[in-house]
Design a protein around this motif. Structure first.
Motif, PDB file in Angstrom:
ATOM      1  N   VAL A   1       1.547  13.775  -0.281  1.00  0.00           N
ATOM      2  CA  VAL A   1       1.748  12.675  -1.225  1.00  0.00           C
ATOM      3  C   VAL A   1       0.859  12.883  -2.448  1.00  0.00           C
TER       4      VAL A   1
ATOM      5  N   THR B   1       0.847  -1.184   0.000  1.00  0.00           N
ATOM      6  CA  THR B   1       0.000   0.000   0.000  1.00  0.00           C
ATOM      7  C   THR B   1       0.883   1.235   0.000  1.00  0.00           C
ATOM      8  N   LEU B   2       0.263   2.357  -0.212  1.00  0.00           N
ATOM      9  CA  LEU B   2       0.984   3.626  -0.150  1.00  0.00           C
ATOM     10  C   LEU B   2       1.571   3.827   1.248  1.00  0.00           C
ATOM     11  N   SER B   3       0.851   3.420   2.264  1.00  0.00           N
ATOM     12  CA  SER B   3       1.328   3.517   3.638  1.00  0.00           C
ATOM     13  C   SER B   3       2.610   2.710   3.841  1.00  0.00           C
TER      14      SER B   3
ATOM     15  N   PRO C   1      -4.124  11.660   3.766  1.00  0.00           N
ATOM     16  CA  PRO C   1      -3.460  10.696   4.658  1.00  0.00           C
ATOM     17  C   PRO C   1      -4.349   9.534   5.103  1.00  0.00           C
TER      18      PRO C   1
ATOM     19  N   VAL D   1      -3.242  12.819  -2.416  1.00  0.00           N
ATOM     20  CA  VAL D   1      -3.810  11.705  -1.661  1.00  0.00           C
ATOM     21  C   VAL D   1      -3.951  12.144  -0.200  1.00  0.00           C
TER      22      VAL D   1
ATOM     23  N   GLU E   1      -6.222   7.868   3.422  1.00  0.00           N
ATOM     24  CA  GLU E   1      -6.335   6.905   2.334  1.00  0.00           C
ATOM     25  C   GLU E   1      -5.067   6.061   2.141  1.00  0.00           C
ATOM     26  N   TYR E   2      -3.972   6.412   2.795  1.00  0.00           N
ATOM     27  CA  TYR E   2      -2.689   5.736   2.576  1.00  0.00           C
ATOM     28  C   TYR E   2      -2.774   4.220   2.771  1.00  0.00           C
ATOM     29  N   ASP E   3      -3.515   3.781   3.786  1.00  0.00           N
ATOM     30  CA  ASP E   3      -3.606   2.343   4.092  1.00  0.00           C
ATOM     31  C   ASP E   3      -4.447   1.566   3.090  1.00  0.00           C
TER      32      ASP E   3
ATOM     33  N   ILE F   1       5.568   4.479   2.212  1.00  0.00           N
ATOM     34  CA  ILE F   1       6.013   5.608   3.033  1.00  0.00           C
ATOM     35  C   ILE F   1       6.898   5.107   4.169  1.00  0.00           C
TER      36      ILE F   1
END
Length: 86
Positions: A54, A37-39, A63, A61, A65-67, A42
């Protein structure tokens, strides 16, 4: 300072990944897992700035939504570390 996390990530030893994909982060190609994922990206690149901005494929995006955002082959990710203060 914005590329500090990227420099550290490039210098560490990594174990082979099953079915890796490639994404571009701040202009550098990075190998990640197809399930990342994006998380996770990071965290993997050690981006700890609480003010981190991000972009994914040119779009902001949020924060929260990162997960939930899975990375896809060819994604373009930009990490922006704003300098806050005077």
């Amino acid at each position: 300072r914005p590329l500090q996390g990227l420099r550290r990530a490039r210098n560490r030893k990594t174990t082979p990944m099953k079915d890796p994909i490639y994404v571009t982060v701040n202009g550098f190609e990075e190998k990640v897992r197809a399930t990342d994922t994006l998380s996770r990206l990071i965290a993997q690149l050690e981006e700890h700035d609480v003010h981190l901005i991000v972009e994914l494929n040119g779009r902001f995006v949020y924060p929260h939504e990162y997960d939930t955002i899975l990375l896809r082959p060819g994604d373009r990710v930009e990490f922006i570390n704003p300098n806050i203060g005077g």
